[in-house]
Design an enzyme around this catalytic site. Structure first.
Site, PDB file in Angstrom:
ATOM      1  N   LYS A 137       0.821  -1.207   0.000  1.00 32.75           N
ATOM      2  CA  LYS A 137       0.000   0.000   0.000  1.00 32.75           C
ATOM      3  C   LYS A 137       0.855   1.258   0.000  1.00 32.75           C
ATOM      4  O   LYS A 137       0.501   2.268  -0.638  1.00 32.75           O
ATOM      5  CB  LYS A 137      -0.922  -0.033   1.222  1.00 32.75           C
ATOM      6  CG  LYS A 137      -1.858   1.147   1.348  1.00 32.75           C
ATOM      7  CD  LYS A 137      -2.846   0.948   2.475  1.00 32.75           C
ATOM      8  CE  LYS A 137      -2.165   0.918   3.822  1.00 32.75           C
ATOM      9  NZ  LYS A 137      -3.151   0.840   4.940  1.00 32.75           N
ATOM     10  N   LYS A 149      22.524 -17.820 -24.218  1.00 29.88           N
ATOM     11  CA  LYS A 149      21.178 -17.758 -23.664  1.00 29.88           C
ATOM     12  C   LYS A 149      20.162 -17.451 -24.753  1.00 29.88           C
ATOM     13  O   LYS A 149      20.456 -16.744 -25.726  1.00 29.88           O
ATOM     14  CB  LYS A 149      21.089 -16.717 -22.550  1.00 29.88           C
ATOM     15  CG  LYS A 149      20.952 -15.289 -23.025  1.00 29.88           C
ATOM     16  CD  LYS A 149      20.545 -14.374 -21.894  1.00 29.88           C
ATOM     17  CE  LYS A 149      20.146 -12.988 -22.402  1.00 29.88           C
ATOM     18  NZ  LYS A 149      18.874 -13.006 -23.165  1.00 29.88           N
TER      19      LYS A 149
END
Length: 401
Positions: free
Chosen positions: A90, A165
């Site tokens: 919050k 990768k």
């Protein structure tokens, strides 16, 4: 006080009473209210109450305060999501406030296994101890079939890279499904190894529905994958933590920073890069962590880079993780990378390898020549006189003087 995790915030406000604001955060994010509680209730609730540790107010220039608040571990479960929601859920929507750091309690940190391999384990798998590692990236992968992908992989492997990768946007698709892709690429890796004598890790992109990630990872590993790439911020830190803790997923995991730009760049909002891409990635179990470099096409301030690197390598409970500064890297940047990050770094390149005028394999060799020159204490221009690949790369991209 019981064990606590301590969050550090930077709060900007021209007029606020920062001490009062800090007290409001400490109470509001824990017990909700305090002064209204009867004394007997306070005694019961005290172990849940957040505590203001310090408030450091800066009045020069734009007014702000660095606030540290301790949150009792009893308030949240031992997962990263519950910690982040507690300390910044919050609060992240409450004005100009940025989460700078979290100091984990011993008991919270102990709930995570951290990197399964870390720097030492990755080096052991590759058999490389005496130099920075070199990674290359699949590029232009969308719409290519397996033979095309295999040939691109093979050319990268011939260049002497240590890791290859997938691009983070290479998802499951009919042309190159992960099991077929892994088999084809690992066969190309073995073919290249016969010529280079060099081991190689292939980080296949782990994607799909979150509750099927382990199953997908196991399929990739059964097909021969010896590393995984994971878009951590899209899936969540705890998804990474579950993968890293699973003994069946016995390969290194490279964390991609996709979506990180939505969190760290603003000085007044979000989560600081050293926490987001350093501390939390290591805690969750990333063996290698990619992030924008200070020099390339997508840049991050150098001091933030070094702070990420420090978070990944500092002494602690968990294994250390490799820093992988990325984006726009070419051989002329290698001296700066090693200067800033030391030898425990992965030099990561896409276009700097594939865009070499002499071809992809030559692009890899140019990087290896640059790395070897720096390790030997030889200037790149001097080394380039002996290596056509490096000379051509410098001519193409220049050097960071």
């Amino acid at each position: 006080m019981s064990e606590c995790c301590i969050a550090t915030y930077r709060l900007y406000d021209d007029k606020a009473d920062f001490h009062k604001k800090a007290q409001g955060i400490a109470v509001g994010l824990t017990v909700g209210s305090w002064t209204e509680l009867p004394e007997l209730k306070k005694e019961h609730m005290r172990k849940h109450l957040g505590q203001v540790v310090s408030v450091d107010v800066h009045e020069e220039g734009e007014r702000y305060a660095d606030i540290r608040i301790a949150y009792p571990d009893i308030n949240f479960s031992k997962d990263i999501a519950s910690l982040l929601v507690t300390v910044f859920g919050k609060l992240s929507m409450d004005g100009r406030i940025k989460l700078l750091d979290i100091e984990f309690s011993e008991s919270f940190a102990a709930a995570f296994s951290g990197p399964k391999f870390g720097i030492e384990g990755v080096r052991e798998l590759l058999g490389v101890q005496d130099r920075p590692l070199l990674m290359s990236i699949f590029k232009s992968v969308i719409g290519h079939d397996l033979p095309e992908l295999r040939e691109q992989f093979y050319q990268q492997a011939l260049g002497g890279v240590d890791l290859i990768k997938d691009d983070e946007i290479l998802f499951e698709n009919p042309l190159t499904p992960i099991e077929a892709r892994v088999r084809a690429c690992m066969a190309a890796a073995e073919e290249a190894r016969q010529q280079t004598g060099q081991n190689l890790l292939y980080a296949a992109n782990l994607t799909g529905p979150v509750f099927k990630l382990k199953e997908q990872a196991q399929r990739a590993i059964d097909a021969g994958a010896n590393a995984l790439l994971f878009n951590v911020l899209a899936y969540g830190f705890d998804a990474l933590a579950e993968l890293a803790a699973d003994p069946a997923i016995n390969v290194p995991i490279a964390a991609h920073p996709a979506l990180a730009g939505a969190y760290y760049p603003s000085p007044c909002h979000g989560i600081a890069a050293p926490l987001l891409l350093g501390k939390l990635m290591r805690l969750a179990g990333a063996d290698l962590v990619l992030f924008p470099s200070p020099y390339g096409s997508v840049v991050m301030p150098r001091e933030e880079n070094l702070a990420i690197d420090a978070a990944l390598k500092s002494p602690g409970r968990h294994r250390t993780s490799f820093s992988v500064p990325s984006a726009g890297i070419h051989p002329g940047l290698v001296p700066a990378i090693i200067r800033d990050f030391g030898q425990e770094v992965v030099v990561n390149a896409g276009g700097g390898i594939h865009g070499h005028p002499m071809g992809t394999a030559a692009g890899g060799r140019a990087f290896r020549q640059a790395i070897d020159a720096v390790i030997r204490g030889v200037g790149l221009r001097e080394a380039a006189q002996e290596h056509e690949e490096l000379s051509t790369a410098i001519e193409r991209w220049g050097m960071l003087e």
